[in-house]
Design an enzyme around this catalytic site. Structure first.
Site: not given
Ligand code: BGC
Ligand code: BGC
Length: 852
Positions: A336, A537
């Protein structure tokens, strides 16, 4: 509680400061196998808590033979290229050709040719460019089609005109697994139209602390619901395992993310640490993966977060032994967003540790990917990455590409449904989204049964969310954070107001849009749409559960005082304490982040033309709703008594519940900021611990009195009493940092406006040879640094002095003072010998370091 480290956050600081100088050393680094015994190296025994599973897609010997043949022809260069995923903003098609790159992605808010309004044809054209590059064998290599991944996390959300479904938290409330399959299929069809093969969804987080900024990406705090949904979503996107349809036609490859326990981090800190037992890990956080694997999910994304102090990107036990072993996952694991860099000893450009732990494809989005390629190639050649591991990673990637038919599919533009604009925002997809909106609304209050409303009334529609599609869409909507959009960026979408106006006007009523609630003629009823602004995020974490909407409350009260019945529609990505607003409303519904089909709201809150209930409320909370604003975890079985509305709550039109006034005590203890707060007074005070990130990106909690690490050594020394100070010596061999960090947030905001400062004593024994920064950190991408180079250079050698840094400066530079994780750290790449003593936060100070 044992103190743990925020690996990611601290590494992020260093990475952000540049890791020059580290690159060459990293190639030679050995894997550090400290921490849990279930780490790198040995094949640990898998705990009995894990079930034995098999992928829904059986292995096909013909496919395996084809992979063998390909592997036999591929050079090490080509194999390593397959393992690197680059981003469209930092790699050209020519790069893909030259480095035999296996995959590309577009990050949130990344568009073809940097054009936010790129057409469907542009998306396909760019996909063709990369595909053609990957198939170009003019250098004598093997043709392997690249695979493009995108974050279609609530519809194809980077594409103008796409259907944006309600975020996952809303879908959870609908309690309708079959609907998930339909949403998955519709999303896949829109993705397919743009020439893209692979989606980074579903998110299977089971979020336990709602302060996490990604709570809305979670279906529920309840693992059973996430399990019921995960498989359905995968099947909708990929097609049913075992069917003719699988990965054909309008289907795409799905990703189960973020493995594992992204929603279980302590205090809901983004990229933080899940400090839980293995039993809990399995029972709470792994359930969604079970159904996803059984439905044949082909890729899994590693989480940024850690499990008990060890980063998932380096977790051999969980990636290799559990996921690929016990759970039978035979697709590939993608990283990620450069998440490998946070593994102990790794950097952005070198991390054999991750590959050895089981990561198959690095997500390497920034331009430094070429370095990563070079280093990984060297490691594959010198055996740091074994030939067997290399082949296994590439085998998995090729397996997924073959299963998806990419070798036969031809260029993206030549595939069925490519560039079919009619699929983007197709009416049948919007209808599914509108159904999802209707089913996800949760009614918390409906006193005197104000709802459903008659259509032919004079309706005032107020609040900043009323006609604001960006706000109702939330994060991951056209842009990464969902900010900076206009209604015109969502062609074909309907705002909440738009849906109301359609219904009311057609019935002969009036719908007046008035954000501030002012009106010329008194309305029969006011509908106020308000709530959280978009975030994603890193930027969405909060320190407590208070909804800070003083202006909205004033608006509600103002309307009520004029005798107007008030319906509140609350836009939010998570449960928040909103009791004052509920009290100030006659009816109150949570509409989450409904996406582009705002008409689904009016479908429910208005009667039909005959005056009957049109659609009833169906949504039930899949997250416990708090009874005060304190940052307390509330879940089924965990502090249930502290829920204002329990998991499963939600009224419908059959209920006649009169909600009495709720408590308006937020429960937050606001410090007055008068008392000084000690961070270090000979020892690190709770919740902080003394931590060092050395020049090779190894992070240690220092509890001994002496520690010598790469680039830095630290020692407890005496000033007034024994070991009341810390000597910090940097040797100039790379960027290293020392400071005080916690796994929980401290609210220092009360010191602002009171001449608050970060105060410490310092003695300089060798002046800095390079720039030195003093920092305060509040999480990923949250914090501020001030230069203390000149101050240290100007200090009289060997003499103590007190330094005060104005907190306002740190706040102005980006430190959120109400959610501090590290109140003090120092970093430099140069040489420096300094000793610190008595670090604290105080008010009424005279600052030495001012803003500007
Ligand atoms: C990208 C996002 C990504 C984020 C992570 C952004 O620049 O566009 O897709 O998730 O960075 O740091
Ligand atoms: C996010 C992922 C996302 C990736 C690519 C990361 O920052 O955590 O969820 O898939 O970026 O945009």
């Amino acid at each position: 509680m044992k103190k743990r480290i925020l690996l990611g956050i601290i590494s992020g600081l260093i990475a952000g400061g540049g890791l020059a100088g580290c690159t060459e050393q990293n190639g030679a680094q050995k894997m550090t196998a400290e921490g849990s015994s279930k780490t790198a190296g040995s094949n640990a025994e898998v705990s009995a808590h894990w079930p034995q599973l098999a992928s829904g897609i059986a292995k096909d010997p013909a496919v395996e033979a084809r992979i063998d043949a390909l592997l036999a022809k591929m050079s090490t260069e080509e194999k390593v290229g397959q393992m690197i995923q680059v981003e469209i903003r930092s790699a050209t098609p020519e790069d893909v050709k030259q480095y035999h790159i296996g995959s590309i992605l577009n990050g949130g808010g990344a568009f073809p040719y940097d054009n936010k309004h790129a057409s469907v044809a542009d998306w396909v054209a760019l996909a063709d460019e990369y595909y053609n590059a990957s198939m170009d064998t003019s250098d004598g290599g093997v043709a392997i089609p690249m695979i493009w991944g995108t974050d279609a996390v609530h519809g194809h959300n980077n594409v103008i005109g796409a259907t944006l479904f309600p975020h996952n938290i809303a879908l959870g409330a609908a309690h309708n697994p079959a609907l998930l399959g339909k949403i998955g299929a519709a999303t896949a069809a829109e993705v397919k139209a743009t020439g893209i093969d692979w989606v980074f969804a579903p998110t299977l987080a089971v979020v336990r602390d709602d302060r996490w900024g990604r709570t809305y990406e979670s279906y529920s705090e309840d693992p059973d619901l996430v399990r019921a949904y995960g498989g359905e979503m995968v099947e909708g996107m990929q097609g049913a395992a075992g069917s003719e349809d699988l990965l054909q036609g309008k289907h795409v490859i799905a990703t189960a993310k973020h493995y594992l326990a992204d929603g279980g981090t302590l205090n809901g800190i983004d990229r933080g640490d899940a400090m839980i037992s293995e039993e809990e890990l399995v029972r709470l956080h792994a359930q969604g993966y079970f159904s996803a694997i059984e439905s044949g999910v082909q890729t899994v994304m590693a989480s940024f977060s850690s499990w008990n102090g060890e980063k998932m990107h380096g977790h051999k036990y969980l990636m290799t032994d559990v996921l690929k072993g016990r759970l039978g996952f035979d697709g590939f694991i993608v990283g990620d967003w450069a998440g490998h860099q946070f593994v102990n000893g790794c950097s952005n450009v070198s991390c054999p540790q991750s590959v050895n732990a089981g990561l198959d494809m690095f997500m390497a989005p920034d331009p430094s990917w070429k370095e990563l390629y070079k280093n990984t190639l060297a490691q594959a050649k010198n055996g740091e990455i074994s030939a067997a591991r290399l082949d296994d990673a590439v085998r998995r990637i090729l397996r997924v590409k073959i299963r998806a038919g990419l070798f036969e599919a031809g260029a993206p533009s030549a595939r069925a449904f490519a560039a079919d604009e009619s699929l983007i925002g197709a009416p049948e997809h919007r209808a599914i989204a509108r159904q999802a909106v209707r089913e996800s609304l949760v009614l918390l209050k409906n006193n005197d049964q104000l709802l459903p409303l008659a259509r032919n009334q004079r309706v005032l529609v107020a609040g900043d969310g009323a006609d604001n599609i960006g706000k109702q869409a939330g994060g991951w909507s056209i842009t990464w954070q969902g900010t900076g959009n206009q209604n015109s960026d969502f062609p074909g979408a309907t705002s909440v107001y738009g849906g109301i106006a359609n219904i009311v006007q057609a019935a002969g009523g009036t719908a007046e849009l008035s954000v501030d609630g002012s009106f010329e003629q008194k309305p029969d009823v006011a509908i106020v749409v308000f709530g959280e602004d978009p975030y994603a995020e890193m930027q969405g974490d909060i320190s407590n559960l208070q909804y800070k909407g003083a202006g909205d409350l004033a608006l509600l009260n103002n309307l009520r005082e004029q005798g107007i019945p008030v319906v509140s529609l609350f836009i939010t990505g998570r449960p928040l304490w909103v009791n004052p607003h509920i009290n100030a409303s006659d009816a109150f519904a949570v509409i989450w982040q409904p996406g582009t089909e705002g008409a689904g709201v009016a479908d429910v809150i208005f009667r039909n033309a005959d005056g009957e209930v049109n659609h009833d409320f169906k949504g039930k909370l899949t997250f416990s709703w708090p009874n005060d604003a304190q940052p307390t975890v509330r879940n089924p079985g965990e502090n249930e008594a502290l829920a204002q509305f329990n998991f499963g709550y939600g009224l419908n039109y059959g209920s006649s519940v009169q909600l009495a006034a709720l408590s308006e005590q937020s429960g937050l203890k606001i410090s007055d900021g008068k008392q000084a707060l000690a961070v270090f007074n000979g020892r690190a005070l709770d919740p902080w611990s003394f931590q060092v990130m050395d020049a090779t990106n190894n992070l240690s909690v220092i509890s001994s009195s002496v520690a010598k690490l790469a680039g830095i050594s630290v020692q407890s020394v005496d000033r007034n009493v024994q070991e009341d100070s810390r000597r910090l010596q940097w040797n100039g061999e790379g960027n290293a940092m020392a400071g005080f960090f916690a796994n929980s947030r401290t609210d220092l905001s009360s010191y602002l406006g009171k001449q608050g400062a970060l105060v410490f004593d310092v003695k300089v024994d060798a002046a800095p040879s390079d720039a030195v920064s003093l920092g305060m950190n509040c999480g990923m991408d949250c914090g501020a640094e001030q230069s203390i180079t000149e101050l240290l250079k100007g200090a009289a050698p060997g003499e103590w002095k007190t330094v005060a840094v104005d907190l306002q400066c740190l706040a102005d530079a980006g430190a959120k003072l109400d959610m501090v994780l590290s109140p003090f750290y120092v970093r430099t790449a140069g040489a420096l010998d300094m000793t610190v003593h008595n670090i604290h936060i105080a008010s009424k100070t005279v600052a030495d370091i001012h803003c500007g």
